[in-house]
Design a protein around this motif. Structure first.
Motif, PDB file in Angstrom:
ATOM      1  N   LYS A   4       0.886  -1.164   0.000  1.00 20.24           N
ATOM      2  CA  LYS A   4       0.000   0.000   0.000  1.00 20.24           C
ATOM      3  C   LYS A   4       0.921   1.209   0.000  1.00 20.24           C
ATOM      4  N   ALA A   5       1.170   1.744  -1.205  1.00 19.97           N
ATOM      5  CA  ALA A   5       2.054   2.899  -1.321  1.00 19.97           C
ATOM      6  C   ALA A   5       1.289   4.147  -0.913  1.00 19.97           C
ATOM      7  N   VAL A   6       1.920   4.986  -0.117  1.00 20.76           N
ATOM      8  CA  VAL A   6       1.293   6.225   0.329  1.00 20.76           C
ATOM      9  C   VAL A   6       2.210   7.398  -0.007  1.00 20.76           C
ATOM     10  N   ASP A   7       1.597   8.563  -0.149  1.00 19.63           N
ATOM     11  CA  ASP A   7       2.397   9.755  -0.429  1.00 19.63           C
ATOM     12  C   ASP A   7       2.978  10.297   0.875  1.00 19.63           C
ATOM     13  N   ARG A   8       3.638  11.409   0.806  1.00 16.46           N
ATOM     14  CA  ARG A   8       4.345  11.929   1.986  1.00 16.46           C
ATOM     15  C   ARG A   8       3.397  12.330   3.109  1.00 16.46           C
ATOM     16  N   ASN A   9       2.099  12.473   2.793  1.00 16.84           N
ATOM     17  CA  ASN A   9       1.113  12.822   3.811  1.00 16.84           C
ATOM     18  C   ASN A   9       0.217  11.650   4.207  1.00 16.84           C
ATOM     19  N   GLY A  10       0.534  10.455   3.703  1.00 17.07           N
ATOM     20  CA  GLY A  10      -0.242   9.269   4.059  1.00 17.07           C
ATOM     21  C   GLY A  10      -1.381   8.944   3.120  1.00 17.07           C
ATOM     22  N   THR A  11      -1.552   9.701   2.035  1.00 16.49           N
ATOM     23  CA  THR A  11      -2.614   9.424   1.065  1.00 16.49           C
ATOM     24  C   THR A  11      -2.226   8.225   0.209  1.00 16.49           C
ATOM     25  N   GLU A  12      -3.140   7.263   0.052  1.00 18.52           N
ATOM     26  CA  GLU A  12      -2.812   6.072  -0.730  1.00 18.52           C
ATOM     27  C   GLU A  12      -2.667   6.420  -2.205  1.00 18.52           C
ATOM     28  N   LEU A  13      -1.665   5.814  -2.826  1.00 22.32           N
ATOM     29  CA  LEU A  13      -1.390   6.008  -4.255  1.00 22.32           C
ATOM     30  C   LEU A  13      -1.739   4.731  -4.996  1.00 22.32           C
ATOM     31  N   THR A  14      -2.677   4.808  -5.922  1.00 17.38           N
ATOM     32  CA  THR A  14      -3.062   3.634  -6.698  1.00 17.38           C
ATOM     33  C   THR A  14      -2.936   3.940  -8.185  1.00 17.38           C
ATOM     34  N   ALA A  15      -2.738   2.873  -8.973  1.00 15.84           N
ATOM     35  CA  ALA A  15      -2.647   3.038 -10.421  1.00 15.84           C
ATOM     36  C   ALA A  15      -3.985   3.466 -11.002  1.00 15.84           C
ATOM     37  N   ALA A  16      -5.084   3.091 -10.334  1.00 15.94           N
ATOM     38  CA  ALA A  16      -6.400   3.486 -10.826  1.00 15.94           C
ATOM     39  C   ALA A  16      -6.577   5.003 -10.763  1.00 15.94           C
ATOM     40  N   LYS A  17      -6.103   5.613  -9.690  1.00 18.90           N
ATOM     41  CA  LYS A  17      -6.258   7.057  -9.530  1.00 18.90           C
ATOM     42  C   LYS A  17      -5.126   7.833 -10.185  1.00 18.90           C
ATOM     43  N   TYR A  18      -3.926   7.244 -10.194  1.00 18.27           N
ATOM     44  CA  TYR A  18      -2.753   7.908 -10.777  1.00 18.27           C
ATOM     45  C   TYR A  18      -2.121   6.942 -11.789  1.00 18.27           C
ATOM     46  N   PRO A  19      -2.669   6.876 -13.007  1.00 16.32           N
ATOM     47  CA  PRO A  19      -2.249   5.860 -13.983  1.00 16.32           C
ATOM     48  C   PRO A  19      -0.752   5.831 -14.274  1.00 16.32           C
ATOM     49  N   SER A  20      -0.106   6.992 -14.264  1.00 17.14           N
ATOM     50  CA  SER A  20       1.326   7.017 -14.557  1.00 17.14           C
ATOM     51  C   SER A  20       2.147   6.278 -13.513  1.00 17.14           C
ATOM     52  N   LEU A  21       1.600   6.130 -12.317  1.00 19.14           N
ATOM     53  CA  LEU A  21       2.331   5.453 -11.255  1.00 19.14           C
ATOM     54  C   LEU A  21       2.237   3.932 -11.351  1.00 19.14           C
ATOM     55  N   GLY A  22       1.448   3.405 -12.285  1.00 15.96           N
ATOM     56  CA  GLY A  22       1.298   1.967 -12.410  1.00 15.96           C
ATOM     57  C   GLY A  22       2.634   1.229 -12.483  1.00 15.96           C
ATOM     58  N   PRO A  23       3.480   1.533 -13.481  1.00  9.38           N
ATOM     59  CA  PRO A  23       4.779   0.853 -13.564  1.00  9.38           C
ATOM     60  C   PRO A  23       5.678   1.155 -12.364  1.00  9.38           C
ATOM     61  N   VAL A  24       5.577   2.357 -11.826  1.00  9.91           N
ATOM     62  CA  VAL A  24       6.384   2.723 -10.654  1.00  9.91           C
ATOM     63  C   VAL A  24       5.989   1.876  -9.454  1.00  9.91           C
ATOM     64  N   LEU A  25       4.682   1.729  -9.227  1.00  8.50           N
ATOM     65  CA  LEU A  25       4.209   0.934  -8.101  1.00  8.50           C
ATOM     66  C   LEU A  25       4.570  -0.541  -8.267  1.00  8.50           C
ATOM     67  N   ASP A  26       4.512  -1.036  -9.517  1.00  7.48           N
ATOM     68  CA  ASP A  26       4.919  -2.422  -9.764  1.00  7.48           C
ATOM     69  C   ASP A  26       6.380  -2.638  -9.367  1.00  7.48           C
ATOM     70  N   GLU A  27       7.230  -1.697  -9.752  1.00  3.21           N
ATOM     71  CA  GLU A  27       8.651  -1.847  -9.443  1.00  3.21           C
ATOM     72  C   GLU A  27       8.922  -1.681  -7.955  1.00  3.21           C
ATOM     73  N   LEU A  28       8.215  -0.744  -7.322  1.00  9.10           N
ATOM     74  CA  LEU A  28       8.383  -0.573  -5.883  1.00  9.10           C
ATOM     75  C   LEU A  28       7.957  -1.834  -5.131  1.00  9.10           C
ATOM     76  N   ARG A  29       6.896  -2.468  -5.607  1.00  8.75           N
ATOM     77  CA  ARG A  29       6.457  -3.708  -4.968  1.00  8.75           C
ATOM     78  C   ARG A  29       7.522  -4.789  -5.113  1.00  8.75           C
ATOM     79  N   THR A  30       8.069  -4.929  -6.333  1.00  3.79           N
ATOM     80  CA  THR A  30       9.089  -5.950  -6.569  1.00  3.79           C
ATOM     81  C   THR A  30      10.284  -5.751  -5.651  1.00  3.79           C
ATOM     82  N   ARG A  31      10.684  -4.497  -5.484  1.00  5.59           N
ATOM     83  CA  ARG A  31      11.882  -4.197  -4.702  1.00  5.59           C
ATOM     84  C   ARG A  31      11.639  -4.210  -3.196  1.00  5.59           C
TER      85      ARG A  31
END
Length: 549
Positions: A179-206
Motif C-alpha cells: 500500500k504505497a502512500v504519499d508523503r502525507n499518508g494518502t494512498e497512491l493507486t494506479a487506478a487514480k494515478y495511472p502514470s504510477l502503475g509501472p512505478v508501483l509495480d517496481e516498488l512492490r518488486t523491490r
C-alpha cells in the motif's frame, strides 16, 4: 467481426459458436491453413498480392480466435505470420493463467484490425474469479505465401505481454503487495494515478518483502527479466499489503497526470530542491515505458544551465557583463546558429541566457579549452557539480544522464544540449534543483534507510556567487519581458525561474519541446516529444505542476 461471432469455453470444454451455428465438428480451415513460415501452406500458382480484403480479415480473425479458444495452439500459430513463436505462446496462455472458462467476443473490424474482448474465469486451487480485458489483432498478407495471416505479437493474447519472454501466471504472488502512500499518508493507486502503475509495480518488486506484507493469490504478467518488474492483472485472494512510504505528493502528482494527458507523448518530474525528494512523476501514455525516469534524449537549451555554470565558474562570463551574440558562430568547422538567425547587440550574458542565444555560449569554447587544456570541461562540470552520470539510487530504475567527453564540433553541440548529450525530465529537474539549492541532492522516491542504499554524491557544490547568478538568470528568463519562458511562467506563484529548450531529434519533423523551472522549493522539468519550442508545450505542463506544489 461482421458476423458477431463468439468463441467460447463452456464448462472447461472448448466449443465455437457463431450466429447460433455450432462449429464443433466443422472444418474451420477449409483444408490446409499454413502459416507464413510453413512450406506446406503454399498454394499452386503465384502468391496473392495486394492489400488484404475485408472478407480475409473477417475469416482469418475468426479462425484464429476459434483455434485459440479451442485449445489448438498449433492451428492458431499456423494462422499467424510467425507460427514458430505464436504456437507455443498460445499454448502457454491457458495453462499459465489457469483459465477454466472464457468467452472471446470479436468486435467490428476497423480496416485490417479486429478488436476483441476476453471474459474469462481464473481458478487456482479452490479460488475462482472472473477476469476480462480487451485486445486486438491485425491481419496482414504473408510475404512468402500471399495468405492473409494474423500479424503475430505477444500483445495479441494480452496487451501487457510486450516481449517474447513475458508470460501470464496465476498462483501465490512472488512478493507481498504494498500500500504505497504519499508523503502525507494518502494512498497512491494506479487506478487514480495511472502514470504510477509501472512505478508501483517496481516498488512492490523491490520493497514488498521489506514493507511487512503477506502474499496472496494473483494473476500477473511475468516479465521474464530480472530488470523488468512483473505486473499484477488480477487479485484472486488478497494477502496483507505492507505500507510503503514514498516522497510523492498526491496533489502535485494529480496535476502532473492531468498536464501530460493533453499530449500523446509527454513526461514530467517534480523534485524538492532542498531534499531531492521526488514529488511527482508522470508520463503520457500512462502505464507504459517510464520516459520521465528512464528516457534518454537530447535536452536542447535546458542544458545551458550546466554550460552557464561552467562558464561562470571559470570566470569567463558574468551575468551582468556584455557577451557577444552574433547570428552564427563556428567551432572546428561546425556552424551553430541562433533561432531564425537572431542576434543581440550590447547584451549581457544574462540577457543572452534569457533569450536562449546559442552563439553567446559557443563563442566561449575556445576560452574553456585554454583553461581546461581540452574540450571536456562540460562533461566534468555535469558530473562533478550536477551529479549527471553518477549511479543514482532513486528506489526504481533510472537513467541518470550522460554527457560524454567530446572534442571539436561535437563539443560545440553539447554546449547547447544537442549531439551526444542525453537526458530525461528526471535529470533536467535535478539540474534545476541543483541550481536552485546550490548543491546536488540525489533524487529519490523512497527513503534510503529502507534498504540502506547509498545516495550518489557530487564532488563539489556550486560556488555561492555562481549559484546566485544562475538563479538570477533563470528568474530573468521567467519574468523579464524578453525572456523565452515568460508566457508559461506568468501564472506561477512565488520565487520563480525557468529555462526553455528544443532539440532537433533525428527523424522528427518537429523538434522536441523541453522546459524546466523552479518555484520556491519545487523544481520541475517536462518533455513533450515532437511539439516544437519549449514554451509552447512543455512550458504549460511545468507551470501546472509548479502551481500544485
Amino acid at each position: 467481426m461482421r458476423s458477431g461471432a463468439k468463441v467460447a469455453i463452456v464448462g472447461g470444454v472448448f466449443a465455437v459458436v457463431a450466429s447460433g451455428v455450432g462449429y464443433g465438428g466443422y472444418n474451420l480451415w477449409n483444408g490446409v491453413m499454413g502459416g507464413e513460415k510453413s512450406p506446406e501452406s503454399k498454394t499452386a500458382g503465384a502468391p496473392r498480392t495486394g492489400p488484404v480484403t475485408d472478407e480475409e480479415v473477417t475469416t482469418v480473425a475468426r479462425d484464429f480466435l476459434a483455434a485459440w479458444a479451442a485449445g489448438e495452439p498449433e492451428k492458431a500459430g499456423q494462422l499467424t505470420n510467425d507460427p514458430v513463436t505464436a504456437g507455443p505462446a498460445v499454448a502457454a496462455y491457458r495453462d499459465g493463467a489457469m483459465i477454466t472458462k472464457a468467452v472471446i467476443t470479436p468486435g467490428a473490424a476497423v480496416g485490417t484490425t479486429v478488436p476483441f474482448t476476453v471474459k474469462a474465469t481464473i481458478t487456482y486451487e479452490d479460488v475462482s474469479k472472473p477476469w476480462s480485458y480487451t485486445s486486438r489483432l491485425t491481419v496482414v498478407r504473408g510475404q512468402a505465401t500471399g495468405r492473409a495471416l494474423v500479424k503475430w505479437a505477444p500483445s495479441v493474447l494480452h496487451p501487457k505481454l510486450l516481449t517474447a519472454d513475458a508470460t501470464l501466471r496465476t498462483g501465490v504472488a512472488k512478493t507481498p503487495s504494498v500500500k504505497a502512500v504519499d508523503r502525507n499518508g494518502t494512498e497512491l493507486t494506479a487506478a487514480k494515478y495511472p502514470s504510477l502503475g509501472p512505478v508501483l509495480d517496481e516498488l512492490r518488486t523491490r520493497y514488498g518483502a521489506k514493507a511487512g506484507g503477506q502474499t496472496g493469490i494473483e494473476t500477473w504478467v511475468d516479465s521474464g527479466s530480472p530488470s523488468v518488474p512483473d505486473s499484477t492483472l488480477l487479485v484472486l485472494s488478497k494477502g496483507k499489503p505492507g505500507t510503503l512510504e514514498t516522497t510523492i505528493d498526491a496533489g502535485v502528482q494529480a496535476a502532473a497526470e492531468k498536464a501530460v494527458k493533453a499530449y500523446g507523448s509527454a513526461s514530467v518530474v517534480a523534485i524538492q530542491p532542498s531534499t531531492g525528494a521526488v514529488r511527482a512523476v508522470a508520463n503520457s501514455p500512462a502505464g507504459g515505458f517510464n520516459t520521465a525516469f528512464s528516457g534518454s534524449k537530447m535536452p536542447g537549451s535546458t542544458m545551458k544551465i550546466v554550460t552557464a555554470a561552467l562558464l561562470l565558474e571559470k570566470g569567463l562570463v558574468k551575468a551582468d557583463q556584455a557577451a557577444e551574440c552574433p547570428p552564427s558562430a563556428m567551432y572546428y568547422g561546425r556552424t551553430i546558429t541562433n533561432l531564425k538567425g537572431f542576434s543581440l547587440k550590447d547584451a549581457t550574458f544574462g540577457e543572452g541566457f534569457a533569450r536562449s542565444c546559442n552563439t553567446a555560449f559557443i563563442k566561449k569554447i575556445d576560452d574553456v579549452e585554454k583553461t581546461e587544456g581540452d574540450d571536456s570541461g562540460l562533461a566534468r562540470e555535469a558530473k562533478e557539480v550536477f551529479g549527471i552520470g553518477l549511479e543514482w539510487k532513486t528506489g526504481i530504475k533510472s537513467f541518470d544522464g550522460s554527457v560524454p567527453e567530446a572534442v571539436g564540433g561535437a563539443a560545440a553541440e553539447q554546449y547547447i544540449g544537442q549531439g551526444t548529450v542525453q537526458m530525461n525530465p528526471l535529470n533536467i529537474a535535478s539540474i534545476t534543483a541543483t541550481a536552485k539549492d546550490g548543491r546536488f541532492r540525489q533524487p529519490y522516491l523512497v527513503p534510503a534507510d529502507l534498504d540502506d542504499r547509498p545516495f550518489a554524491k557530487a564532488e563539489r557544490e556550486l560556488p555561492p556567487s555562481v549559484a546566485r547568478q544562475l538563479r538570477d538568470m533563470m528568474r530573468t528568463t521567467a519574468t523579464a519581458g524578453y525572456g523565452t519562458a515568460v508566457g508559461p511562467m506568468a501564472p506561477v506563484r512565488g520565487d520563480k525561474g525557468a529555462k526553455t529548450g528544443s532539440a532537433e531529434a533525428d527523424g522528427q519533423e518537429t523538434s522536441d519541446s523541453w522546459f524546466t523551472a523552479f518555484a520556491d522549493d519545487l523544481a520541475a522539468a517536462a518533455l513533450v516529444e515532437g511539439a516544437g519550442h519549449g514554451a509552447t508545450a512543455a512550458g504549460p505542463v511545468v507551470a501546472q505542476v509548479l502551481n500544485a506544489g
